[in-house]
Design a protein around this motif. Structure first.
Motif, PDB file in Angstrom:
ATOM      1  N   VAL A 133       0.818  -1.364  -0.053  1.00 17.58           N
ATOM      2  CA  VAL A 133       0.087   0.094   0.451  1.00 17.58           C
ATOM      3  C   VAL A 133       1.525   1.488  -0.098  1.00 17.58           C
ATOM      4  N   LEU A 134       2.371   1.487   0.935  1.00 21.27           N
ATOM      5  CA  LEU A 134       2.488   2.486   1.137  1.00 21.27           C
ATOM      6  C   LEU A 134       3.236   2.746  -1.137  1.00 21.27           C
ATOM      7  N   GLU A 135       3.803   1.478  -0.768  1.00 24.09           N
ATOM      8  CA  GLU A 135       4.574   1.158  -2.273  1.00 24.09           C
ATOM      9  C   GLU A 135       3.993   2.591  -3.187  1.00 24.09           C
ATOM     10  N   PHE A 136       2.737   1.458  -3.565  1.00 22.56           N
ATOM     11  CA  PHE A 136       1.218   2.232  -4.310  1.00 22.56           C
ATOM     12  C   PHE A 136       1.214   3.947  -4.614  1.00 22.56           C
ATOM     13  N   TRP A 137       0.468   4.080  -3.297  1.00 19.90           N
ATOM     14  CA  TRP A 137       0.797   5.320  -2.616  1.00 19.90           C
ATOM     15  C   TRP A 137       1.712   6.219  -3.328  1.00 19.90           C
ATOM     16  N   GLU A 138       3.229   5.717  -3.251  1.00 19.67           N
ATOM     17  CA  GLU A 138       4.087   6.841  -3.397  1.00 19.67           C
ATOM     18  C   GLU A 138       4.036   6.523  -4.741  1.00 19.67           C
ATOM     19  N   LEU A 139       4.201   5.175  -5.687  1.00 22.87           N
ATOM     20  CA  LEU A 139       3.877   5.789  -6.966  1.00 22.87           C
ATOM     21  C   LEU A 139       3.309   6.472  -7.495  1.00 22.87           C
ATOM     22  N   ALA A 140       2.039   6.366  -6.933  1.00 28.88           N
ATOM     23  CA  ALA A 140       0.936   7.609  -7.482  1.00 28.88           C
ATOM     24  C   ALA A 140       1.186   9.108  -7.056  1.00 28.88           C
ATOM     25  N   LEU A 141       1.557   9.165  -6.267  1.00 28.59           N
ATOM     26  CA  LEU A 141       2.508  10.703  -5.586  1.00 28.59           C
ATOM     27  C   LEU A 141       3.266  10.807  -6.830  1.00 28.59           C
ATOM     28  N   GLN A 142       4.993   9.897  -7.372  1.00 30.15           N
ATOM     29  CA  GLN A 142       5.867  10.400  -7.943  1.00 30.15           C
ATOM     30  C   GLN A 142       4.980  11.043  -9.568  1.00 30.15           C
ATOM     31  N   ASN A 143       3.703  10.422  -9.982  1.00 35.44           N
ATOM     32  CA  ASN A 143       3.069  10.033 -11.269  1.00 35.44           C
ATOM     33  C   ASN A 143       2.179  11.890 -10.773  1.00 35.44           C
ATOM     34  N   GLY A 144       2.295  12.940  -9.912  1.00 33.50           N
ATOM     35  CA  GLY A 144       1.334  13.497 -10.407  1.00 33.50           C
ATOM     36  C   GLY A 144      -0.556  13.363  -9.273  1.00 33.50           C
ATOM     37  N   ALA A 145      -0.229  12.505  -8.882  1.00 34.67           N
ATOM     38  CA  ALA A 145      -1.734  12.223  -7.868  1.00 34.67           C
ATOM     39  C   ALA A 145      -1.260  13.127  -6.589  1.00 34.67           C
ATOM     40  N   THR A 146      -2.665  13.912  -6.183  1.00 26.03           N
ATOM     41  CA  THR A 146      -2.410  14.883  -5.677  1.00 26.03           C
ATOM     42  C   THR A 146      -3.252  14.525  -4.647  1.00 26.03           C
ATOM     43  N   LEU A 147      -3.187  15.171  -2.991  1.00 25.28           N
ATOM     44  CA  LEU A 147      -4.241  14.580  -1.509  1.00 25.28           C
ATOM     45  C   LEU A 147      -6.046  15.535  -2.768  1.00 25.28           C
ATOM     46  N   PHE A 148      -6.508  14.587  -2.179  1.00 28.75           N
ATOM     47  CA  PHE A 148      -7.988  15.010  -2.257  1.00 28.75           C
ATOM     48  C   PHE A 148      -9.024  14.602  -0.399  1.00 28.75           C
ATOM     49  N   SER A 149      -9.790  16.084  -0.891  1.00 24.67           N
ATOM     50  CA  SER A 149     -10.760  15.826   0.278  1.00 24.67           C
ATOM     51  C   SER A 149     -11.743  15.819  -0.533  1.00 24.67           C
ATOM     52  N   PRO A 150     -13.077  15.404   0.107  1.00 28.53           N
ATOM     53  CA  PRO A 150     -13.914  14.851  -0.767  1.00 28.53           C
ATOM     54  C   PRO A 150     -14.411  16.767   0.511  1.00 28.53           C
ATOM     55  N   ASP A 151     -15.483  16.958  -0.616  1.00 27.29           N
ATOM     56  CA  ASP A 151     -16.570  18.256   0.196  1.00 27.29           C
ATOM     57  C   ASP A 151     -17.288  18.089   1.356  1.00 27.29           C
TER      58      ASP A 151
END
Length: 162
Positions: A133-151
């Motif tokens: 999970v940590l590795e996949f999360w870091e990979l997503a961040l490295q590829n431009g994913a941004t933190l998201f907070s629902p309304d």
């Protein structure tokens, strides 16, 4: 709706949609369309059964405006376009996509005053991380994913588990 507290989310992608209209269709003469233009209008959709939450999230504004969905049993986008062309109906397309040869005879139009979108998020439970999970999360961040907070006071939030 679900309660997103206790979850962390990364926004991977936000797809924005417009409308493909056959050239001979009455709506093709308008450069910009509004929801009211679709009252009683048939439009081609993917099958609701494949993902009911996405279906209602994406097509909901058109449905509320009185548009009449015609579900195509195939899920592939070119099948939707072929159906729209053959029966002179409207269908959605991704605004960020390049025009495809299958769109010949169709015009691209934007919907004014209401954005049709579909968001793809990576979600994990706070404070419960395994190495994958940590590795996949870091990979997503490295590829431009941004933190998201629902309304905090959202309309029902879509959650698709894959």
């Amino acid at each position: 709706p679900f309660d997103p507290s206790g979850l962390e989310m990364l926004l991977l992608r936000k797809d924005r949609y417009g409308l493909l209209v056959p050239e001979e269709h009455r709506l093709a003469r308008q450069e910009t369309l509004v929801l009211e233009d679709f009252a009683g209008e048939e439009f081609v959709t993917a099958p609701e059964k494949h993902n009911p939450l996405t279906y209602h999230s994406l097509y909901g504004p058109l449905l509320k405006a009185g548009a009449v969905p015609v579900q195509v049993p195939e899920f592939e986008h070119s099948a939707l376009i072929r159906q729209a062309k053959t029966y002179r109906r409207v269908c959605l397309f991704n605004l960020d996509s390049e025009a495809h040869p299958i769109e010949t005879g169709m015009v691209r139009r934007q919907l004014s005053g209401n954005e049709l979108t579909n968001m793809k998020c990576l979600t994990r439970v706070k404070d419960r991380f395994t190495p994958p999970v940590l590795e996949f999360w870091e990979l997503a961040l490295q590829n431009g994913a941004t933190l998201f907070s629902p309304d905090p006071d959202p309309a029902p939030l879509e959650l698709t588990v894959i």
